[in-house]
Design an enzyme around this catalytic site. Structure first.
Site: not given
Length: 330
Positions: A12, A90, A93, A99, A113, A130, A132, A160, A188, A239
């Site tokens: 990514g 990744g 959503r 989900r 991968q 990393v 999600n 976090d 996470h 972030s």
């Protein structure tokens, strides 16, 4: 003779986090100021032009530690001989998605991968996920790369952890370097449990320094849990800067060690410590030495903390079951 270059994969890499991460890794933030690297940058074909632009910028930066940059959309080429793999890519959503839909997309990505890493990466490759849902993406990767030791596949909860350090420092009006040994338990996600019961600020127990249990069990927990969403609301984007910085912190401590008497939070394969469910990727307090992590044992867990650990553990078990269903349907 200087050190041999270490090959570091960033997936990514044309995205926000990958872009921020590439320069930080290249300046030694991840592996130290004397460790040369060769960057392997991977992204999907639609991002190929942007990826080539990232490579151009890295060349233009004339970075002394960078001994080569490979930019590719071929996952097998990207994984060749890498010693560190930071999996940022990744499927996010999107509005209206269930989900299971998101999990199914990520199962497909991380299955391919995992196969490429298992076949082409250096022996002993260290993997940090990393993207999600980070914990469960790491579990998917583990399920599909059986020759990679389970302890070598981890998920990012250091972001976090660092957020918790920052919140305590801001609340007390002290420098963040004096705040230590907070813990992120579990996933996470919004069920994670940021715990300061064993932490210190300026050498004093954090609860004693703050004397504000209502804040510690209320706004502190919710702020850390929801910080990513709050930043998206403020910036209109994720972030990326802090995520990239925290990924560097995670790998640096894993490879180079933690300071004596301190621990950090890492998503690692659970052995059932502290009542966490086994065989999920669960965030624990860990100490690192010699390129290995070890769960910190012997910490007291009160009824409040045990309840929070159970909630986030239950969510990870549900995510695991969903992921395995998606794998079975592949």
């Amino acid at each position: 003779m200087g050190k041999a270059p270490v090959r570091v994969l960033i997936t990514g890499a044309a995205g926000q986090i990958g872009y921020s991460l590439a320069i930080q890794v290249s300046r030694g933030t991840m592996l130290g100021p004397e460790q040369p690297i060769i960057l392997h940058l991977l992204d999907i074909p639609p991002a190929a032009q942007s990826l080539d632009g990232v490579k151009m910028e890295l060349i233009d930066a004339a970075l002394p530690l960078v001994h080569g940059v490979l930019a590719t959309t071929d996952v097998e080429e990207a994984c060749k001989d890498v010693a560190i793999a930071v999996m940022v890519g990744g499927f996010p959503r999107k509005a209206g998605m269930e989900r299971k839909d998101v999990m199914s997309k990520n199962v497909s990505i991380y299955k391919s991968q995992a196969a490429a890493l298992e076949k082409h990466a250096a022996k002993g490759v260290k993997v940090l996920v990393v993207a999600n849902p980070a914990n469960t993406n790491a579990l998917i990767l583990r399920e599909n790369a059986p020759s990679i030791p389970p302890e070598n596949i981890t998920a990012l909860t250091r972001l976090d952890h660092n957020r918790a350090l920052g919140q305590v420092a801001e609340r007390l009006g002290v420098h963040v370097s004096g705040v230590r040994n907070v813990i992120i338990w579990g996933n996470h996600s919004s069920t994670q449990f940021p715990d300061v019961a064993h932490g210190t600020a300026g050498g004093r127990p954090i609860p004693d320094a703050l004397r504000d249990e209502a804040w510690l069990r209320g706004d502190f927990v919710s702020t850390v849990q929801q910080r990513g969403a709050a930043i998206i609301k403020m910036r209109g984007m994720s972030s990326a800067l802090s995520a990239a910085s925290s990924a560097c912190d995670h790998v640096r401590n894993w490879v180079l060690g933690t300071e004596p008497g301190t621990w950090v939070s890492m998503g690692v394969i659970s052995d059932g410590s502290y009542g966490a469910p086994k065989d999920v990727i669960f965030s624990f307090p860990v100490k690192c030495e010699g390129g290995r992590w070890e769960i910190v044992q012997g910490l007291s867990i009160d009824e409040y903390a045990a309840g929070k650990i159970k909630v986030t553990g239950d969510e990870l078990v549900e995510e695991k079951e969903l992921a395995l269903q998606c794998l079975a349907g592949e």
